[in-house]
Every structure is written in C-alpha cells, then in structure tokens.
Design a protein around this motif. Structure first.
Motif, short mmCIF file in Angstrom:
data_model
loop_
_atom_site.label_atom_id
_atom_site.label_comp_id
_atom_site.label_asym_id
_atom_site.label_seq_id
_atom_site.Cartn_x
_atom_site.Cartn_y
_atom_site.Cartn_z
N TRP A 56 -10.24 -10.02 -63.67
CA TRP A 56 -11.60 -10.30 -63.22
C TRP A 56 -11.54 -11.35 -62.11
CZ3 TRP A 56 -15.40 -7.21 -64.56
CH2 TRP A 56 -15.27 -6.47 -65.75
N LEU A 57 -12.26 -11.09 -61.04
CA LEU A 57 -12.36 -12.08 -59.96
C LEU A 57 -13.14 -13.29 -60.46
CD1 LEU A 57 -13.29 -9.72 -57.00
CD2 LEU A 57 -11.17 -11.00 -57.23
N VAL B 176 -16.68 -3.81 -59.64
CA VAL B 176 -15.94 -2.68 -59.07
C VAL B 176 -14.64 -3.15 -58.41
CG1 VAL B 176 -16.02 -0.83 -57.36
CG2 VAL B 176 -17.99 -1.28 -58.80
N ILE B 177 -14.67 -4.22 -57.65
CA ILE B 177 -13.46 -4.73 -57.00
C ILE B 177 -12.47 -5.21 -58.05
CG2 ILE B 177 -12.54 -6.51 -55.47
CD1 ILE B 177 -15.17 -6.28 -53.88
N SER B 178 -12.96 -5.84 -59.10
CA SER B 178 -12.07 -6.25 -60.20
C SER B 178 -11.41 -5.03 -60.82
CB SER B 178 -12.84 -7.02 -61.27
OG SER B 178 -13.33 -8.23 -60.76
N GLY B 179 -12.16 -3.95 -60.99
CA GLY B 179 -11.59 -2.72 -61.54
C GLY B 179 -10.56 -2.10 -60.62
N ILE B 180 -10.83 -2.11 -59.33
CA ILE B 180 -9.88 -1.56 -58.36
C ILE B 180 -8.58 -2.36 -58.39
CG2 ILE B 180 -9.43 -1.30 -55.88
CD1 ILE B 180 -12.45 -0.60 -55.60
N VAL B 181 -8.69 -3.68 -58.40
CA VAL B 181 -7.49 -4.53 -58.44
C VAL B 181 -6.73 -4.30 -59.74
CG1 VAL B 181 -6.67 -6.91 -58.49
CG2 VAL B 181 -8.43 -6.26 -56.86
N HIS B 182 -7.45 -4.16 -60.85
CA HIS B 182 -6.80 -3.92 -62.14
C HIS B 182 -5.99 -2.62 -62.10
CE1 HIS B 182 -6.19 -3.85 -66.48
NE2 HIS B 182 -6.48 -2.55 -66.41
N GLU C 153 -14.92 -1.26 -69.01
CA GLU C 153 -15.62 -2.49 -68.62
C GLU C 153 -15.88 -2.57 -67.11
OE1 GLU C 153 -12.58 -2.77 -70.29
OE2 GLU C 153 -13.43 -3.03 -72.30
N TYR C 154 -15.10 -1.82 -66.34
CA TYR C 154 -15.25 -1.84 -64.88
C TYR C 154 -16.26 -0.83 -64.36
CZ TYR C 154 -10.98 -4.61 -65.07
OH TYR C 154 -10.05 -5.57 -65.33
N GLY C 155 -16.82 -0.05 -65.21
CA GLY C 155 -17.79 0.94 -64.79
C GLY C 155 -17.17 2.32 -64.66
N PRO C 156 -17.93 3.26 -64.09
CA PRO C 156 -17.43 4.64 -63.96
C PRO C 156 -16.15 4.72 -63.11
CG PRO C 156 -19.77 4.53 -63.48
CD PRO C 156 -19.30 3.12 -63.59
N LYS C 157 -15.21 5.49 -63.60
CA LYS C 157 -13.93 5.63 -62.90
C LYS C 157 -14.11 6.25 -61.52
CE LYS C 157 -12.38 6.16 -67.52
NZ LYS C 157 -12.95 4.92 -67.93
N LYS C 158 -15.05 7.17 -61.41
CA LYS C 158 -15.33 7.83 -60.13
C LYS C 158 -15.84 6.82 -59.10
CE LYS C 158 -15.83 11.72 -57.83
NZ LYS C 158 -14.73 12.61 -57.50
N THR C 159 -16.62 5.84 -59.56
CA THR C 159 -17.12 4.79 -58.67
C THR C 159 -15.96 3.96 -58.13
OG1 THR C 159 -19.19 4.69 -59.88
CG2 THR C 159 -18.66 2.80 -58.50
N LEU C 160 -15.03 3.60 -59.00
CA LEU C 160 -13.87 2.81 -58.57
C LEU C 160 -13.07 3.57 -57.50
CD1 LEU C 160 -12.50 1.54 -62.01
CD2 LEU C 160 -14.02 0.34 -60.44
#
Length: 130
Positions: A7-8, A35-41, A55-62
């Motif tokens: 998490w940022l 979303v950026i935290s999910g992308i970095v993860h 927890e990062y939201g929809p995978k398609k959004t990432l």
C-alpha cells in the motif's frame, strides 16, 4: 490493511499524485491510490493480473489502467520525475532481477543436445547386446 499487501503511504502518494493524468473523459476514475497499490503489488509479486487480491479492486481495472497509462507514457514520466527528485538510491533504483523466463525459453523440448540422424544410426553398432 493486510500486512503482506503493498500500500502506498500518504507521503508516497502525495509525491505521485501531481504526475497522474487529469484529462480523463467519461466516468470518474476509481481511487488512484488503491489501483496503483494493486499494480505495484502485482508487479512486485510477479503474479498474474487475475491473481491480484480483491482489496485492490477489480482485476480488469488494474490491468486496463496499467496498459493505458503505459501507452500514454504516464509510467515513464512518473519514474523520471521521481528519479529527478533525488532521494536515497534504494528508493529510486528499478531492479529487473526478478524477471522470469518461460519454461520453453531455454531452447525447446529436449534441450540443446545434438542428435545423430536416423539414417546414420541404422548402420551403426547396436547399443545393446541383447
């Protein structure tokens, strides 16, 4: 927040947010920080987009945000801005040592051993005495 998730922090997102695109059309973007935290993860873990934690939201959004911003050059400009800002080298360094190769990247099935042609082997000595 789950401890093994990336998490940022407030300070990190404050440095990033001025460099994010603001010219979006249509629906408002979902939470950039999440979303950026999910992308970095996903990038740090080396996993697939579909395996991103919920927890990062929809995978398609990432995935879509990562690809669209890559095409627009957002990530390159963001990294350049962060690198130009200075700071400890451990926070500026981008390491590519975790890049994985596909199992077939080593030369294909059976490796690189040389084999004799079947016609040449037919005239050769038998491999067994039985």
């Amino acid at each position: 927040m789950i401890p093994d998730r990336f998490w940022l922090t407030d300070a990190q997102f404050a440095k990033i947010s001025p460099h994010l695109p603001t010219d979006t059309r249509g629906k408002a973007r979902v939470d950039d920080r999440r979303v950026i935290s999910g992308i970095v993860h996903v990038l740090k873990s080396g996993g697939r987009w579909v395996d991103a934690p919920p927890e990062y939201g929809p995978k398609k959004t990432l995935y879509n945000r990562y690809v669209r911003w890559a095409l627009k050059g957002v990530w390159v400009r963001l990294f350049e801005a962060l690198a130009a800002a200075g700071g400890p080298l451990t926070q500026v360094l981008i390491d590519s040592s975790a890049v994985k190769a596909h199992r077939s990247a080593s030369g294909g099935k059976g490796g690189s051993a040389r084999r004799r042609l079947g016609a040449r082997e037919a005239d050769g000595r038998p491999k067994s005495m039985r």
